[in-house]
Scaffold this motif. Sequence first.
Motif, PDB file in Angstrom:
ATOM      1  N   GLN A   1      -8.635  51.744 -35.565  1.00 56.61           N
ATOM      2  CA  GLN A   1      -7.440  52.553 -35.762  1.00 56.61           C
ATOM      3  C   GLN A   1      -7.029  53.259 -34.462  1.00 56.61           C
ATOM      4  OE1 GLN A   1     -10.198  52.357 -37.504  1.00 56.61           O
ATOM      5  NE2 GLN A   1      -9.963  52.953 -39.661  1.00 56.61           N
ATOM      6  N   LYS A   2      -8.020  53.757 -33.716  1.00 58.42           N
ATOM      7  CA  LYS A   2      -7.738  54.442 -32.457  1.00 58.42           C
ATOM      8  C   LYS A   2      -7.133  53.486 -31.433  1.00 58.42           C
ATOM      9  CE  LYS A   2      -8.110  58.102 -29.729  1.00 58.42           C
ATOM     10  NZ  LYS A   2      -7.444  59.380 -30.003  1.00 58.42           N
TER      11      LYS A   2
ATOM     12  N   ALA B   1      -5.551  50.675 -32.088  1.00 58.81           N
ATOM     13  CA  ALA B   1      -4.226  50.275 -32.540  1.00 58.81           C
ATOM     14  C   ALA B   1      -3.195  51.363 -32.244  1.00 58.81           C
ATOM     15  CB  ALA B   1      -4.257  49.974 -34.031  1.00 58.81           C
ATOM     16  N   THR B   2      -3.573  52.617 -32.507  1.00 58.81           N
ATOM     17  CA  THR B   2      -2.674  53.748 -32.232  1.00 58.81           C
ATOM     18  C   THR B   2      -2.358  53.829 -30.739  1.00 58.81           C
ATOM     19  OG1 THR B   2      -3.595  54.986 -34.109  1.00 58.81           O
ATOM     20  CG2 THR B   2      -2.385  56.237 -32.448  1.00 58.81           C
ATOM     21  N   TRP B   3      -3.377  53.629 -29.929  1.00 57.11           N
ATOM     22  CA  TRP B   3      -3.186  53.683 -28.474  1.00 57.11           C
ATOM     23  C   TRP B   3      -2.229  52.588 -28.008  1.00 57.11           C
ATOM     24  CZ3 TRP B   3      -4.922  50.102 -24.649  1.00 57.11           C
ATOM     25  CH2 TRP B   3      -4.718  50.530 -23.330  1.00 57.11           C
TER      26      TRP B   3
ATOM     27  N   VAL C   1       0.105  51.089 -29.765  1.00 54.20           N
ATOM     28  CA  VAL C   1       1.465  51.368 -30.229  1.00 54.20           C
ATOM     29  C   VAL C   1       2.084  52.491 -29.414  1.00 54.20           C
ATOM     30  CG1 VAL C   1       2.840  52.211 -32.172  1.00 54.20           C
ATOM     31  CG2 VAL C   1       1.026  50.521 -32.567  1.00 54.20           C
ATOM     32  N   GLU C   2       1.285  53.522 -29.084  1.00 51.26           N
ATOM     33  CA  GLU C   2       1.801  54.681 -28.338  1.00 51.26           C
ATOM     34  C   GLU C   2       2.147  54.347 -26.889  1.00 51.26           C
ATOM     35  OE1 GLU C   2      -1.149  57.676 -28.824  1.00 51.26           O
ATOM     36  OE2 GLU C   2      -0.371  58.355 -30.768  1.00 51.26           O
TER      37      GLU C   2
ATOM     38  N   ALA D   1      -0.929  46.411 -33.992  1.00 50.85           N
ATOM     39  CA  ALA D   1       0.120  46.428 -32.967  1.00 50.85           C
ATOM     40  C   ALA D   1       1.048  45.228 -33.115  1.00 50.85           C
ATOM     41  CB  ALA D   1      -0.505  46.450 -31.580  1.00 50.85           C
TER      42      ALA D   1
ATOM     43  N   ALA E   1       3.312  45.987 -35.935  1.00 48.17           N
ATOM     44  CA  ALA E   1       4.281  47.029 -35.575  1.00 48.17           C
ATOM     45  C   ALA E   1       5.415  46.474 -34.721  1.00 48.17           C
ATOM     46  CB  ALA E   1       3.571  48.158 -34.829  1.00 48.17           C
TER      47      ALA E   1
END
Length: 447
Positions: free
Chosen positions: A317-318, A320-322, A324-325, A364, A367
């Motif tokens: 999750q971390k 993937a968030t990174w 996307v961000e 990602a 997204a």
Amino acid sequence: MDTTTIGLLYTGVTLVLLFSGMPIAFALGLSALGFMAGFMPSAHLGSVAETIFAELDNFTLLTIPLFVLMGAAIGKTRAGADIYNSLNAWLHRVPGGLGLANVFACAVFAAMCGSSPATCSAIGSSGIPQLVKRGYSEGLATGIIAAGGTLGILIPPSLTLILYGLASEQSIGRLFMAGIGPGTLLIFLFALWVMIKYKLERQVAAGRNDAAAQAILEDEQITWHDRLSALPRLLPFGILIAVIMIAMYGGWATPSEVAGIGAVGATVMVILLYQCYRVDDIKTILSGTIRESTMIMMIIATSFLFTYVMSYLGITQKAATWLVELELSKWVFFFWVNVFIIVLGFFLPPVAIILMVTPILLPALNALNIDLIWFGIVMTILMELGLITPPVGLNLFVINGISPDIKLKNILLGSLPFIGLMLLAIVILCVVPGIATWLPNHFYQGG
């Protein structure tokens, strides 16, 4: 310790274990168990067996040992030589016909075997000596087989696509159908380069007066009797491939059922046509199937555990968030993912790349609305590159093993143009994604 630090440590430890030469299954499993013991409640260690069994309790996984059996049965025979000789009889009048025969033989054998090293070995053991004898340069002769062998992980049935389907939760049938167009594109590009390179080598040879020049300038004499007598050797393979394709893409059978059809059909064919009915023959086929299937299933089992730990610790999750961000555009993100996979391919086999990387990239990719079927095909082509690039390029070493008189440097140099053609194929797929997506989107109705 925060999630980012744990994730980097987890990745680093796993890569160190993989690069140490430890078997993939043990490397993934040991890393997962170590971090499970260090960062997760102890109760999870007691549920390892249950977790692995729950993930392996999947009917789709039955395709793996069945397709491996199909490949083992075909690989036990002289099928590679028969396919190569039959195609050569019909293509020898075409410029570069002998080289084309090897490209198409690799494609046909790959469609039945699904293994790149096995394709290189089966076709190369007959094809490379003939190519060199007929005046083809060592680089071109070995490059044809090295690149042609990579088709084994793209043209269905493909164990690589099966593993990607399991990791990304995509339809195996749709992935198989998506591989047909890009596989055909690569065959066309390889064949085109062989014809161009052959003409260039023939022009150079015309100005020389040595044995190699005479060999490439001399026309091979093959009669119509030779062509017609070659058909019975090629026909059984064509029938087997046609049955598999019709059963799967006609909606008559699931991928698992098609794998059963292929395994039974290949076994019957090698018994009837190649007289592989002796106990030793059957033992060799079955033991080889058991070894390879067990290896793959062990890797799958430990990869499930590996991704379970990643998910529990929040690493997936971390990451993937990174990703996307970063707010990268679709194509910039796609470009760097391609570079990342190519670099991993220098050191790791396709199985490890798929099972380690796919779970991290999926969020990602979703997204950014990147088609996962299309991406699976691109990812497979990228991993094909790894099979013919050092330091771990498996196909290079297989060819070096069957042709020890040819320097590894020449094999690598001969493969470089085909690496360029694979990259060109990816560019074409980006411009015309329908090459991969049209068939599954319009004709496949299965899950």
